[in-house]
Write a protein that holds these residues in place. Structure first.
Motif, PDB file in Angstrom:
ATOM      1  N   UNK A 199      34.777  13.769   4.395  1.00  0.00           N
ATOM      2  CA  UNK A 199      34.081  14.087   3.407  1.00  0.00           C
ATOM      3  C   UNK A 199      34.894  14.455   2.172  1.00  0.00           C
ATOM      4  N   UNK A 200      35.796  15.084   2.314  1.00  0.00           N
ATOM      5  CA  UNK A 200      36.871  15.284   1.074  1.00  0.00           C
ATOM      6  C   UNK A 200      37.249  14.097   0.443  1.00  0.00           C
ATOM      7  N   UNK A 201      37.560  13.092   1.246  1.00  0.00           N
ATOM      8  CA  UNK A 201      38.031  11.854   0.897  1.00  0.00           C
ATOM      9  C   UNK A 201      36.876  11.045   0.119  1.00  0.00           C
ATOM     10  N   UNK A 202      35.788  11.012   0.608  1.00  0.00           N
ATOM     11  CA  UNK A 202      34.532  10.622   0.124  1.00  0.00           C
ATOM     12  C   UNK A 202      34.162  11.021  -1.409  1.00  0.00           C
ATOM     13  N   UNK A 203      34.229  12.632  -1.267  1.00  0.00           N
ATOM     14  CA  UNK A 203      34.028  13.086  -2.603  1.00  0.00           C
ATOM     15  C   UNK A 203      35.075  12.872  -3.706  1.00  0.00           C
ATOM     16  N   UNK A 247      36.704  10.026  -3.793  1.00  0.00           N
ATOM     17  CA  UNK A 247      36.309   8.434  -4.360  1.00  0.00           C
ATOM     18  C   UNK A 247      35.290   8.656  -5.243  1.00  0.00           C
ATOM     19  N   UNK A 248      34.254   9.437  -4.981  1.00  0.00           N
ATOM     20  CA  UNK A 248      32.970   9.394  -5.836  1.00  0.00           C
ATOM     21  C   UNK A 248      33.207  10.237  -7.508  1.00  0.00           C
ATOM     22  N   UNK A 249      34.227  11.329  -7.147  1.00  0.00           N
ATOM     23  CA  UNK A 249      34.665  11.918  -8.452  1.00  0.00           C
ATOM     24  C   UNK A 249      35.603  10.782  -9.334  1.00  0.00           C
ATOM     25  N   UNK A 250      36.370  10.098  -8.601  1.00  0.00           N
ATOM     26  CA  UNK A 250      37.161   9.169  -9.423  1.00  0.00           C
ATOM     27  C   UNK A 250      36.369   8.153 -10.280  1.00  0.00           C
ATOM     28  N   UNK A 251      35.102   7.787  -9.554  1.00  0.00           N
ATOM     29  CA  UNK A 251      34.413   6.807 -10.021  1.00  0.00           C
ATOM     30  C   UNK A 251      33.737   7.353 -11.467  1.00  0.00           C
ATOM     31  N   UNK A 252      33.463   8.786 -11.459  1.00  0.00           N
ATOM     32  CA  UNK A 252      32.724   9.236 -12.546  1.00  0.00           C
ATOM     33  C   UNK A 252      33.530   9.801 -13.926  1.00  0.00           C
ATOM     34  N   UNK A 253      34.903  10.145 -13.378  1.00  0.00           N
ATOM     35  CA  UNK A 253      35.808  10.726 -14.225  1.00  0.00           C
ATOM     36  C   UNK A 253      36.811   9.887 -14.647  1.00  0.00           C
ATOM     37  N   UNK A 254      37.655  10.029 -15.703  1.00  0.00           N
ATOM     38  CA  UNK A 254      39.145   9.564 -15.731  1.00  0.00           C
ATOM     39  C   UNK A 254      39.903  10.395 -15.221  1.00  0.00           C
ATOM     40  N   UNK A 255      40.915  10.109 -14.328  1.00  0.00           N
ATOM     41  CA  UNK A 255      41.639  10.668 -13.704  1.00  0.00           C
ATOM     42  C   UNK A 255      43.091   9.897 -13.865  1.00  0.00           C
ATOM     43  N   UNK A 256      44.086  10.805 -14.265  1.00  0.00           N
ATOM     44  CA  UNK A 256      45.464  10.227 -14.514  1.00  0.00           C
ATOM     45  C   UNK A 256      46.291  11.017 -13.918  1.00  0.00           C
ATOM     46  N   UNK A 257      47.670  10.465 -13.556  1.00  0.00           N
ATOM     47  CA  UNK A 257      48.540  11.257 -12.942  1.00  0.00           C
ATOM     48  C   UNK A 257      49.141  12.190 -13.848  1.00  0.00           C
ATOM     49  N   UNK A 258      49.089  13.323 -13.715  1.00  0.00           N
ATOM     50  CA  UNK A 258      49.767  14.241 -14.850  1.00  0.00           C
ATOM     51  C   UNK A 258      51.112  14.687 -14.243  1.00  0.00           C
ATOM     52  N   UNK A 259      51.598  14.163 -12.957  1.00  0.00           N
ATOM     53  CA  UNK A 259      52.906  14.652 -12.345  1.00  0.00           C
ATOM     54  C   UNK A 259      53.867  13.455 -13.254  1.00  0.00           C
ATOM     55  N   UNK A 260      53.411  12.462 -13.351  1.00  0.00           N
ATOM     56  CA  UNK A 260      54.221  11.295 -13.827  1.00  0.00           C
ATOM     57  C   UNK A 260      54.506  11.758 -15.482  1.00  0.00           C
TER      58      UNK A 260
END
Length: 86
Positions: free
Chosen positions: A57-61, A63-76
């Motif tokens: 369920x967390x994995x599906x959430x 994936x859904x959030x990544x579709x709707x939001x801009x997500x970038x790797x802040x650690x890099x």
């Protein structure tokens, strides 16, 4: 029959009866202990299934959030800022 033979017969009969009763109860205790192991294994499997469902369920959430939001790797970005210049 002599008194010694009667005592011997009584003693061996009593010993045999006690041995039979002890073995009977020991088998019952072992059977109960084995059953507890099965119950414990079933509980562990149930918990494992629940954890796997939560993970899915967390994995599906995610994936859904990544579709709707801009997500970038802040650690890099942080590593690039902290790294010494070349």
């Amino acid at each position: 029959m002599s008194r010694a033979s009667k005592l011997t017969l009584t003693g061996t009969s009593l010993f045999a009866a006690c041995t039979i009763v002890f073995v009977h109860f020991q088998q019952k205790w072992e059977k109960d202990a084995m059953h507890e192991g099965v119950v414990r294994d079933m509980e562990q499997q149930r918990v494992k299934r629940e954890r796997q469902l939560d993970f899915d369920m967390q994995k599906a959430l995610e994936a859904e959030y990544k579709q709707h939001q801009n997500v970038r790797d802040s650690t890099a970005e942080m590593e690039a800022k902290l790294a010494p210049p070349r």
